[in-house]
Design a protein around this motif. Sequence first.
Motif, PDB file in Angstrom:
ATOM      1  N   PRO A 144       0.279  -1.397   0.446  1.00  0.00           N
ATOM      2  CA  PRO A 144       0.216   0.107  -0.170  1.00  0.00           C
ATOM      3  C   PRO A 144       0.462   1.012   0.126  1.00  0.00           C
ATOM      4  CG  PRO A 144      -0.943  -1.490   1.623  1.00  0.00           C
ATOM      5  CD  PRO A 144       0.147  -2.259   0.923  1.00  0.00           C
ATOM      6  N   ARG A 186      -4.833  -4.981   0.164  1.00  0.00           N
ATOM      7  CA  ARG A 186      -5.193  -4.239   0.678  1.00  0.00           C
ATOM      8  C   ARG A 186      -4.616  -2.768  -0.336  1.00  0.00           C
ATOM      9  NH1 ARG A 186      -8.319  -0.883   1.677  1.00  0.00           N
ATOM     10  NH2 ARG A 186      -7.849   1.796   1.817  1.00  0.00           N
ATOM     11  N   LEU A 190      -6.731  -0.603  -2.911  1.00  0.00           N
ATOM     12  CA  LEU A 190      -6.705   0.809  -3.190  1.00  0.00           C
ATOM     13  C   LEU A 190      -6.341   1.212  -4.603  1.00  0.00           C
ATOM     14  CD1 LEU A 190      -3.734   1.526  -0.302  1.00  0.00           C
ATOM     15  CD2 LEU A 190      -6.155   2.145  -0.585  1.00  0.00           C
ATOM     16  N   HIS A 194      -9.275   3.921  -6.209  1.00  0.00           N
ATOM     17  CA  HIS A 194      -8.181   5.256  -6.129  1.00  0.00           C
ATOM     18  C   HIS A 194      -9.403   5.926  -8.462  1.00  0.00           C
ATOM     19  CE1 HIS A 194      -5.468   8.494  -6.962  1.00  0.00           C
ATOM     20  NE2 HIS A 194      -5.232   7.882  -6.122  1.00  0.00           N
TER      21      HIS A 194
END
Length: 220
Positions: A144, A186, A190, A194
């Motif tokens: 991440p 994760r 993400l 996004h």
Amino acid sequence: MTQQTWTAVDAYFDGLLVDEDEALTAAASDSAAAGLPAHQVAPNQGKLLHLLARIRGARTVLEIGTLGGYSTIWLARALPEDGRLVTLEVDERCADIAAANIARAGLDHLVDIRRGRAVDLLPGLTGLAPFDLVFIDADKPSNPEYLAWALKLTRPGSVIIGDNVVRDGAVVDPASSDPRVQGVRRFTELIAEHPRLTATALQTVGGKGYDGFVMALVTD
């Protein structure tokens, strides 16, 4: 299907389509002889990285995780003579072996090996940005953070690739206690959330077993 079949199919296609020369085979064998973990990409995966960089027309590449420099060689060979590849490696021994492998391949003028923790080195790369392609293949719990920096160091049209995201299928287990699984979960979440990214993931089988990668395009 069995691992034996996957390996045989890889060997068939590699023999026809993958130009793994002496510099690449020596990089893999020297890394193994030095006791480095066999975590480098497979030959067909290295060729895929090379083709993606060429298709993108990459002039600048950032690699997070050098290991013995095998993937570095594939990526650097996709660059023009005035291109640049920055690769980050925390392990001094890996960096030393990679440096020797990259020099033997005649690519040390294109490749800048930076030693230390990637999370510490990434802020120092802003002056070299933007990068046209970012290949993330390091410690998965930090994925991440690597993604956040990749977004800061790229531009619209850049490609971000994350390796080893399937984890033998463990990625589908939200309750996994493995921090590597949680890191790639994760990371993928993400990317999905996004607004500047459009992406896909592919599962792979072959000589290196069952895994896969995520590829994202920076859209604006």
